[in-house]
Scaffold this motif. Structure first.
Motif, PDB file in Angstrom:
ATOM      1  N   ASN A  50       0.825  -1.216   0.000  1.00 17.99           N
ATOM      2  CA  ASN A  50       0.000   0.000   0.000  1.00 17.99           C
ATOM      3  C   ASN A  50       0.854   1.258   0.000  1.00 17.99           C
ATOM      4  N   GLN A  51       1.955   1.212   0.788  1.00 14.94           N
ATOM      5  CA  GLN A  51       2.830   2.377   0.822  1.00 14.94           C
ATOM      6  C   GLN A  51       3.469   2.628  -0.544  1.00 14.94           C
ATOM      7  N   ILE A  52       3.854   1.548  -1.227  1.00 15.92           N
ATOM      8  CA  ILE A  52       4.463   1.695  -2.553  1.00 15.92           C
ATOM      9  C   ILE A  52       3.455   2.304  -3.525  1.00 15.92           C
ATOM     10  N   ASP A  53       2.202   1.875  -3.411  1.00 14.88           N
ATOM     11  CA  ASP A  53       1.157   2.446  -4.263  1.00 14.88           C
ATOM     12  C   ASP A  53       1.025   3.945  -4.015  1.00 14.88           C
ATOM     13  N   ILE A  54       1.114   4.336  -2.744  1.00 13.94           N
ATOM     14  CA  ILE A  54       1.010   5.758  -2.392  1.00 13.94           C
ATOM     15  C   ILE A  54       2.219   6.528  -2.918  1.00 13.94           C
ATOM     16  N   LEU A  55       3.402   5.945  -2.750  1.00 10.24           N
ATOM     17  CA  LEU A  55       4.620   6.587  -3.267  1.00 10.24           C
ATOM     18  C   LEU A  55       4.555   6.729  -4.788  1.00 10.24           C
ATOM     19  N   LYS A  56       4.047   5.684  -5.450  1.00 14.42           N
ATOM     20  CA  LYS A  56       3.908   5.723  -6.917  1.00 14.42           C
ATOM     21  C   LYS A  56       3.026   6.882  -7.336  1.00 14.42           C
ATOM     22  N   LEU A  57       1.952   7.094  -6.596  1.00 19.70           N
ATOM     23  CA  LEU A  57       1.022   8.175  -6.910  1.00 19.70           C
ATOM     24  C   LEU A  57       1.653   9.539  -6.663  1.00 19.70           C
ATOM     25  N   ASN A  58       2.319   9.705  -5.500  1.00 17.40           N
ATOM     26  CA  ASN A  58       2.842  11.007  -5.117  1.00 17.40           C
ATOM     27  C   ASN A  58       4.075  11.426  -5.887  1.00 17.40           C
ATOM     28  N   PHE A  59       4.861  10.436  -6.331  1.00 19.20           N
ATOM     29  CA  PHE A  59       6.086  10.764  -7.046  1.00 19.20           C
ATOM     30  C   PHE A  59       6.003  10.459  -8.540  1.00 19.20           C
ATOM     31  N   ASN A  60       4.792  10.137  -9.029  1.00 20.68           N
ATOM     32  CA  ASN A  60       4.602   9.856 -10.456  1.00 20.68           C
ATOM     33  C   ASN A  60       5.588   8.808 -10.973  1.00 20.68           C
ATOM     34  N   LEU A  61       5.749   7.705 -10.241  1.00 23.28           N
ATOM     35  CA  LEU A  61       6.722   6.687 -10.609  1.00 23.28           C
ATOM     36  C   LEU A  61       6.230   5.871 -11.806  1.00 23.28           C
ATOM     37  N   SER A  62       7.149   5.584 -12.718  1.00 26.60           N
ATOM     38  CA  SER A  62       6.830   4.687 -13.825  1.00 26.60           C
ATOM     39  C   SER A  62       6.848   3.247 -13.308  1.00 26.60           C
ATOM     40  N   LYS A  63       6.476   2.291 -14.162  1.00 27.22           N
ATOM     41  CA  LYS A  63       6.479   0.892 -13.739  1.00 27.22           C
ATOM     42  C   LYS A  63       7.895   0.449 -13.373  1.00 27.22           C
ATOM     43  N   ALA A  64       8.876   0.869 -14.212  1.00 28.41           N
ATOM     44  CA  ALA A  64      10.263   0.480 -13.940  1.00 28.41           C
ATOM     45  C   ALA A  64      10.748   1.072 -12.613  1.00 28.41           C
ATOM     46  N   GLU A  65      10.385   2.331 -12.349  1.00 29.51           N
ATOM     47  CA  GLU A  65      10.802   2.977 -11.099  1.00 29.51           C
ATOM     48  C   GLU A  65      10.117   2.332  -9.895  1.00 29.51           C
TER      49      GLU A  65
END
Length: 581
Positions: A542-557
């Protein structure tokens, strides 16, 4: 809605009243039960066992029931197939319309229609229906196919006519814009006018075509003057200003040019002058750099280089004097002793450039004059090169620093991250931040060579303030986006496009997650602590999902973030790592 409910209730009472009575009769009557009213109201009430024998009485009733069921089943199938056939025809219409949008070449439209019709015809043939309904639907299907063929042919014809008119106008504009007054050009223009008139008459009435011809000719004549303004700007400015004064109350001159048209032509001429000046400035700057390097290495072709440059005669003479002075100094074996007053003044000038109080090119010209003074150079070659390196590096560093500071501070103002670096209402805030960045970079581009380092930060903050939203406004925008996504998901479902529906559904999930990202993070951490047996990347899903959203992470990132955790990094370390990027 109340009216509809009353009508529906009345309809049910009217049509189902007899059935209510018959359902009671089925359990109470001793005589023969009417098939129409009782036995078919609930076909499931007659299972194939002996308990139904009393109700059925005779084989004749069974035959009637089976016949009636077959009749009603066929009617239901016919109705379903007719509905599907109609829906299929509607989908075919929508698909050909989209095909025409995606494939703008009208030559492909009829082939596209044939393929689409074949696909939906195959679906139609597979539908089950009675011969009578099939006959009726065949008529509908053929009528639909004929109508679609006619509509596509009409659309293709109209588009071809429009394309013809567009090309005819472009041809006429080009011929008039480059008219040199010769008979050959006049003949070409006459032919182009005839072609345009023929094209217009294929689309509209002679009266409207005549009006459009006048408009096209007027636009082409304006195009001629625009073209001339680029070739002879000073002459055209004078000519148009004179025309405008003599216009009076007539509204248009003999070429159909209005006062506004003349202003446009004058503006084009001034723009052409500015572009020519900019181009010349760039070329001359390159010439000066090349000449100064030639003088420094004592290139024997320096004089030829000066004379072939784009510099004016006065500046060419100055550079020749500098060259001869440098030759004489070297012949005498004299060294250049830097005047520290000049050196300090030039270094101060670098900061004046950064604050917008001086122009970079002017300060470089000042250094060139000090270095290459024919009789008394006051800046050594080494100090001169250090100065050039310094002013360019300082300017670039100040530019990068200013831009970076604007981006960082605007991010804080517009995104408002909390102490952990997370952004509440993330989708909306990131959208608004993106709008700010677009507006900010557009301003930077608009400044061109006039951009002042000192203006970067205050202007950036001014634009950021224009994009700042209150909490209430953010919530309103968030609600609007949520409703829009719901509507688009519903539309996609109705169109049968589940893939698009899922996209809008996922966007809604992101929106909902962003509303309470900090609270969601705390809850996710608590849940993760209960799952010690999982890998870190699984525990902190869940935290990774939140980080992905907040930092606009790509799939690779995102995958790298998971790997980072699995190698032993803590969540705080991952967060700091992302914030540092």
């Amino acid at each position: 809605m109340a009216v509809v409910a009353r009508l529906l209730h009345r309809h049910q009472e009217h049509h189902l009243g007899d059935y209510k009575v018959a359902r009671v009769e089925r359990f109470t009557a001793q005589g023969e039960i009417p098939v129409q009213q009782a036995q078919l109201i609930d076909p499931g009430g007659f299972p194939a066992d002996t308990s139904s024998a009393e109700a059925l009485k005779t084989a004749a009733n069974v035959t009637k029931v089976m016949a009636e069921l077959a009749k009603r089943r066929q009617a239901a199938q016919d109705s379903t197939s007719a509905t599907k056939a109609g829906h299929s025809r509607t989908l075919a219409e929508l698909e050909i319309q989209q095909f025409m949008v995606d494939s703008p070449d009208p030559n492909t439209w009829e082939d596209g229609l044939a393929k689409i019709s074949a696909k939906y015809s195959a679906n139609y043939v597979s539908l089950k229906m009675s011969s009578k309904t099939r006959e009726e639907q065949d008529i509908e299907q053929q009528a639909h196919n004929n109508e679609m063929a006619m509509r596509v042919r009409l659309a293709a014809t109209n588009q071809d006519i429009k394309n013809d008119i567009t090309e005819a106008k472009i041809n006429l504009d080009g011929l008039i814009a480059n008219d040199d007054g010769s008979k050959g050009d006049a003949d070409k223009i006459d032919k182009a006018l005839t072609s345009l008139e023929d094209a217009l008459l294929r689309e509209t009435t002679p009266e409207i075509a005549a009006e459009q011809m006048e408009e096209a000719l007027s636009a082409a004549k304006k195009g001629f003057w625009i073209n001339q303004s680029r070739l002879r700007p000073d002459e055209i400015i004078t000519q148009m200003q004179k025309k405008k004064k003599g216009l009076g109350k007539k509204g248009e001159d003999e070429d159909g040019l209005s006062a506004r048209d003349m202003d446009d032509i004058i503006g084009s001429a001034y723009n052409a002058k500015a572009l020519a000046r900019k181009s010349l400035d760039t070329e001359q700057e390159a010439n000066r750099d090349e000449i100064s390097k030639a003088i420094t290495v004592n290139d024997p072709s320096t004089i030829s280089l000066i004379e072939s440059s784009s510099l004016d005669e006065t500046e060419q003479w100055t550079w020749k004097q500098r060259y001869h002075g440098e030759q004489e100094r070297r012949a005498k074996g004299l060294d250049i002793i830097t005047d520290n007053t000049i050196k300090t003044e030039l270094n101060n000038d670098i900061f004046r450039v950064l604050t917008g109080d001086a122009i970079k090119s002017d300060i470089i010209d000042k250094a060139v004059a000090a270095r290459y003074n024919p009789t008394n150079p006051t800046l050594s070659e080494g100090d001169y090169q250090k100065f050039l390196t310094s002013i360019n590096a300082q300017y670039e560093e100040a530019y990068k620093g200013g831009m970076s500071k604007v981006n960082t501070d605007a991010r804080g103002i517009l995104l408002q991250p909390d102490s952990l670096g997370f952004v509440r209402n993330a989708p909306i805030r990131f959208r608004e931040f993106g709008k700010f960045q677009e507006a900010w970079m557009e301003w930077v581009r608009s400044q061109g060579d006039k951009l002042k380092i000192a203006d970067i930060y205050p202007e950036g903050m001014r634009i950021a303030a224009l994009h700042q939203k209150s909490e209430k406004e953010i919530e309103r925008l968030e609600d609007e986006l949520g409703k829009e996504l719901e509507e688009r998901e519903a539309d996609a479902k109705e169109a049968g496009n589940e893939e698009n529906a899922k996209i809008f559904r996922d966007e809604q999930k992101k929106l909902n997650l962003g509303r309470s990202v900090t609270a969601g993070l705390k809850k996710a951490i608590a849940e993760a602590e209960l799952k010690k047996i999982l890998k870190p990347s699984e525990k902190f899903k869940n935290q990774i999902d939140i980080l992905k959203l907040n930092f606009n992470l790509s799939k690779a990132e995102t995958d790298k973030a998971r790997e980072f955790l699995d190698k032993g990094a803590t969540l705080d370390q991952l967060l700091k790592h992302l914030q540092s990027k």
